[in-house]
Structures are given as C-alpha cells and as structure tokens.
Design a protein around this motif. Structure first.
Motif, PDB file in Angstrom:
ATOM      1  N   MET A  51       1.380  37.848 -25.440  1.00 57.22           N
ATOM      2  CA  MET A  51       1.294  39.301 -25.587  1.00 57.22           C
ATOM      3  C   MET A  51       0.777  39.950 -24.310  1.00 57.22           C
ATOM      4  O   MET A  51       0.135  39.304 -23.477  1.00 57.22           O
ATOM      5  CB  MET A  51       0.365  39.668 -26.748  1.00 57.22           C
ATOM      6  N   PHE A  52       1.095  41.238 -24.194  1.00 58.75           N
ATOM      7  CA  PHE A  52       0.487  42.090 -23.182  1.00 58.75           C
ATOM      8  C   PHE A  52      -0.490  43.025 -23.887  1.00 58.75           C
ATOM      9  O   PHE A  52      -0.210  43.522 -24.985  1.00 58.75           O
ATOM     10  CB  PHE A  52       1.537  42.947 -22.468  1.00 58.75           C
ATOM     11  N   LEU A  53      -1.632  43.260 -23.257  1.00 59.12           N
ATOM     12  CA  LEU A  53      -2.589  44.243 -23.746  1.00 59.12           C
ATOM     13  C   LEU A  53      -2.842  45.218 -22.603  1.00 59.12           C
ATOM     14  O   LEU A  53      -3.197  44.807 -21.497  1.00 59.12           O
ATOM     15  CB  LEU A  53      -3.893  43.578 -24.183  1.00 59.12           C
ATOM     16  N   VAL A  54      -2.641  46.496 -22.871  1.00 57.26           N
ATOM     17  CA  VAL A  54      -2.753  47.516 -21.827  1.00 57.26           C
ATOM     18  C   VAL A  54      -3.901  48.447 -22.180  1.00 57.26           C
ATOM     19  O   VAL A  54      -4.001  48.923 -23.320  1.00 57.26           O
ATOM     20  CB  VAL A  54      -1.448  48.328 -21.697  1.00 57.26           C
ATOM     21  N   THR A  55      -4.774  48.709 -21.215  1.00 63.49           N
ATOM     22  CA  THR A  55      -5.936  49.545 -21.480  1.00 63.49           C
ATOM     23  C   THR A  55      -6.093  50.631 -20.422  1.00 63.49           C
ATOM     24  O   THR A  55      -5.629  50.484 -19.287  1.00 63.49           O
ATOM     25  CB  THR A  55      -7.220  48.689 -21.545  1.00 63.49           C
ATOM     26  N   SER A  56      -6.737  51.708 -20.805  1.00 64.27           N
ATOM     27  CA  SER A  56      -6.989  52.826 -19.898  1.00 64.27           C
ATOM     28  C   SER A  56      -8.317  52.628 -19.175  1.00 64.27           C
ATOM     29  O   SER A  56      -9.170  51.843 -19.604  1.00 64.27           O
ATOM     30  CB  SER A  56      -7.019  54.144 -20.678  1.00 64.27           C
ATOM     31  N   ILE A  57      -8.479  53.363 -18.091  1.00 66.75           N
ATOM     32  CA  ILE A  57      -9.672  53.238 -17.255  1.00 66.75           C
ATOM     33  C   ILE A  57     -10.340  54.598 -17.093  1.00 66.75           C
ATOM     34  O   ILE A  57      -9.678  55.623 -16.948  1.00 66.75           O
ATOM     35  CB  ILE A  57      -9.317  52.680 -15.865  1.00 66.75           C
ATOM     36  N   GLN A  58     -11.655  54.568 -17.108  1.00 64.50           N
ATOM     37  CA  GLN A  58     -12.459  55.760 -16.878  1.00 64.50           C
ATOM     38  C   GLN A  58     -13.238  55.570 -15.580  1.00 64.50           C
ATOM     39  O   GLN A  58     -13.755  54.484 -15.316  1.00 64.50           O
ATOM     40  CB  GLN A  58     -13.419  55.940 -18.053  1.00 64.50           C
ATOM     41  N   TRP A  59     -13.307  56.615 -14.772  1.00 63.81           N
ATOM     42  CA  TRP A  59     -13.892  56.537 -13.434  1.00 63.81           C
ATOM     43  C   TRP A  59     -15.134  57.414 -13.361  1.00 63.81           C
ATOM     44  O   TRP A  59     -15.103  58.570 -13.752  1.00 63.81           O
ATOM     45  CB  TRP A  59     -12.854  57.006 -12.422  1.00 63.81           C
ATOM     46  N   LYS A  60     -16.240  56.852 -12.852  1.00 64.23           N
ATOM     47  CA  LYS A  60     -17.476  57.619 -12.715  1.00 64.23           C
ATOM     48  C   LYS A  60     -18.269  57.089 -11.533  1.00 64.23           C
ATOM     49  O   LYS A  60     -18.618  55.908 -11.494  1.00 64.23           O
ATOM     50  CB  LYS A  60     -18.309  57.514 -14.000  1.00 64.23           C
ATOM     51  N   ASP A  61     -18.553  57.960 -10.575  1.00 63.72           N
ATOM     52  CA  ASP A  61     -19.397  57.611  -9.428  1.00 63.72           C
ATOM     53  C   ASP A  61     -18.924  56.339  -8.722  1.00 63.72           C
ATOM     54  O   ASP A  61     -19.719  55.472  -8.351  1.00 63.72           O
ATOM     55  CB  ASP A  61     -20.857  57.438  -9.870  1.00 63.72           C
ATOM     56  N   GLY A  62     -17.630  56.226  -8.546  1.00 66.05           N
ATOM     57  CA  GLY A  62     -17.088  55.084  -7.826  1.00 66.05           C
ATOM     58  C   GLY A  62     -16.949  53.820  -8.646  1.00 66.05           C
ATOM     59  O   GLY A  62     -16.517  52.788  -8.132  1.00 66.05           O
ATOM     60  N   LEU A  63     -17.315  53.864  -9.923  1.00 71.90           N
ATOM     61  CA  LEU A  63     -17.205  52.702 -10.802  1.00 71.90           C
ATOM     62  C   LEU A  63     -16.159  52.972 -11.876  1.00 71.90           C
ATOM     63  O   LEU A  63     -16.022  54.100 -12.349  1.00 71.90           O
ATOM     64  CB  LEU A  63     -18.552  52.396 -11.465  1.00 71.90           C
ATOM     65  N   SER A  64     -15.431  51.944 -12.259  1.00 72.62           N
ATOM     66  CA  SER A  64     -14.410  52.115 -13.291  1.00 72.62           C
ATOM     67  C   SER A  64     -14.705  51.222 -14.483  1.00 72.62           C
ATOM     68  O   SER A  64     -15.191  50.100 -14.325  1.00 72.62           O
ATOM     69  CB  SER A  64     -13.017  51.807 -12.734  1.00 72.62           C
ATOM     70  N   ARG A  65     -14.413  51.736 -15.676  1.00 68.96           N
ATOM     71  CA  ARG A  65     -14.643  51.008 -16.919  1.00 68.96           C
ATOM     72  C   ARG A  65     -13.466  51.238 -17.857  1.00 68.96           C
ATOM     73  O   ARG A  65     -12.880  52.312 -17.869  1.00 68.96           O
ATOM     74  CB  ARG A  65     -15.935  51.489 -17.597  1.00 68.96           C
ATOM     75  N   GLU A  66     -13.175  50.236 -18.657  1.00 65.34           N
ATOM     76  CA  GLU A  66     -12.131  50.397 -19.664  1.00 65.34           C
ATOM     77  C   GLU A  66     -12.652  51.264 -20.809  1.00 65.34           C
ATOM     78  O   GLU A  66     -13.849  51.279 -21.092  1.00 65.34           O
ATOM     79  CB  GLU A  66     -11.719  49.034 -20.213  1.00 65.34           C
TER      80      GLU A  66
END
Length: 206
Positions: free
Chosen positions: A65-80
């Motif tokens: 399977m493929f799992l696709v997730t979005s990313i959130q960006w804050k102060d130069g750091l990214s998180r799913e």
C-alpha cells in the motif's frame, strides 16, 4: 524547444492565474478545493502565498500500500498532520498523482497539531501515529522495517522527490528526482524513486 525556454513558457502561462488569485485576496479553502483544472496552478498559488515549498510524504508499506500524508510547517520545522490517504500498491499513477497533489494543497503554515510526526517522540506516542495506525502493521518495528518513504516538496517551478527506507543508518542517502511543473508525471516518479531506493537497500548502501 530548449529546456530553459520550455520552463519559461510554463511559468508565463501559469503566472497570470497566480497573480490574479493573490491580487484578489487569497481564499485558502477555495484554493485547496480547486477543481476543474490542472492542480499545479493552485499549488503554485499556495507556494507564492506561503513563501516556501508545500510538503507531503508518501509511505510505501510492505509493498502492499501507499500512505500519503499532509505536512504542517512552523518555524522551519515540518510535522505530519491530518488523516492519511491509503491506496493499494497497484493504484493507477493518475490516482496516486491526484492524491499527492491534494495532500500538498492541505499543507499548512501554522502551529503543529498534536499527534503529528513521530520523529523525536516517545514510543508510546509513536503508537498513535496516524500513518502507523492506517497501515494496520502489527508493531512499529514491523512498520518501520518494511516501509520506504518519499519526501515531496512542491516549489514554484516543479516538485522534488527524495526516497529512502524509513529505517536506515544513512538517512541522508536518498534517491532524488525532479518533476516538471505540470505534475502529470508525479505518480510515476514516486514509483521510480522507490525502485531506486529498493536497489540501494538490496546493495547494502542504505
């Protein structure tokens, strides 16, 4: 037509739509729900709006399977963040392409949402990682040892991809590719960089 001239033409064709959207005041939700046209236009609009690339991540688990997730960006750091999309491994490239673009359009620049990327978190919190839960893997160890990931970055003039095993002693060694601005080759490119990462793993490089 030379590559540089071709790129200039693509930018010239898209830029009026980008400028119009920015001048009229950006409706983020409307851009994210853009329909009836090529998705590279709203992606470019959001790149212009945020002033940095849009990001998403694709995981391939157990070649099933493929799992696709979005990313959130804050102060130069990214998180799913948010719910991942789960696709069968034999999904058409066109559907994989569209799903990745939709997650790129969900990219946010704001405070991280609780329960994002497991990087640096304790094991108990990692067990609540949405990607892991969606995979239905029996354990985190099983998931990470059987997964490869592709980091996706959408820039103004195209998309960058970097693939590697999820669990590796050499995370800086990746298989890199660039996709042209129209993005119609994105799904196929994800498969190509994953094949390259497979080859590196089989050769003992990563």
């Amino acid at each position: 037509m030379k590559m540089v001239d071709w790129l200039k033409k693509i930018v010239a064709d898209v830029q009026p739509a980008v400028d119009k959207g920015l001048q009229q005041g950006l409706d983020i939700d409307a851009v994210r729900n853009f329909g009836g046209g090529p998705l590279h236009i709203p992606i470019r609009v959001l790149c212009e709006h945020y002033g940095h690339p849009l990001k998403a991540t694709v995981y391939r688990y157990d070649r099933k399977m493929f799992l696709v997730t979005s990313i959130q960006w804050k102060d130069g750091l990214s998180r799913e963040f948010g719910d991942p999309s789960v696709l069968p491994i034999d999904i058409e490239n066109e559907v994989l392409n569209k799903t990745i673009c939709e997650h790129l359009l969900r990219h946010e620049s704001s405070n991280p949402i609780l329960g994002g990327s497991p990087r640096g978190m304790s094991y108990s919190i990692k067990n609540n990682w949405p990607i892991f839960m969606a995979s239905k893997a029996k354990s985190m160890t099983s998931f990470e040892s059987r997964s490869f990931q592709v980091a996706i970055e959408a820039h103004l003039h195209g998309v960058l991809l970097d693939a590697r095993p999820r669990k590796t002693l050499h995370p800086s060694i990746t298989v890199h590719a660039e996709v042209r601005p129209e993005l119609e080759d994105l799904g196929a490119a994800v498969r190509r960089v994953l094949r390259g990462a497979d080859a590196l793993r089989e050769a003992g490089v990563v």
